[in-house]
Design a protein around this motif. Sequence first.
Motif, PDB file in Angstrom:
ATOM      1  N   ALA A   1       0.832  -1.202   0.000  1.00  0.00           N
ATOM      2  CA  ALA A   1       0.000   0.000   0.000  1.00  0.00           C
ATOM      3  C   ALA A   1       0.870   1.256   0.000  1.00  0.00           C
ATOM      4  CB  ALA A   1      -0.925   0.002   1.211  1.00  0.00           C
TER       5      ALA A   1
ATOM      6  N   ILE B   1       1.380   6.788  -6.736  1.00  0.00           N
ATOM      7  CA  ILE B   1       0.320   7.688  -7.200  1.00  0.00           C
ATOM      8  C   ILE B   1       0.699   9.140  -6.915  1.00  0.00           C
ATOM      9  CG2 ILE B   1      -2.066   8.413  -6.792  1.00  0.00           C
ATOM     10  CD1 ILE B   1      -2.721   5.436  -6.334  1.00  0.00           C
TER      11      ILE B   1
ATOM     12  N   VAL C   1       2.113   1.837  -3.496  1.00  0.00           N
ATOM     13  CA  VAL C   1       1.038   2.342  -4.346  1.00  0.00           C
ATOM     14  C   VAL C   1       0.762   3.819  -4.064  1.00  0.00           C
ATOM     15  CG1 VAL C   1      -1.434   2.135  -4.837  1.00  0.00           C
ATOM     16  CG2 VAL C   1      -0.024   0.086  -4.699  1.00  0.00           C
TER      17      VAL C   1
END
Length: 80
Positions: A25, A32, A28
């Motif tokens: 996570a 982003i 990610v």
Amino acid sequence: MSGGQNLGNHAGRASSWLAVTVALAGFVVAGIGMPLESWLMIWIGIGLVVVGAILALVFDIMSDVVIDAPRVGMRAEHHR
């Protein structure tokens, strides 16, 4: 199960998967944040990766490795 022996399970423990999920996570979120040029997201992602790494050390995720019994009939001569 081979020959009545339980050779173990490659799935791992839930605590190990938690550590991996937190680290993933983090990657990610930071990934982003990069194209969005959001330094806050990048640093939050880095923080999650660090927390995931600490959890991995605490939970000793490398002890989940299962070594199977040798495969019958697999010798180097068969691969030439």
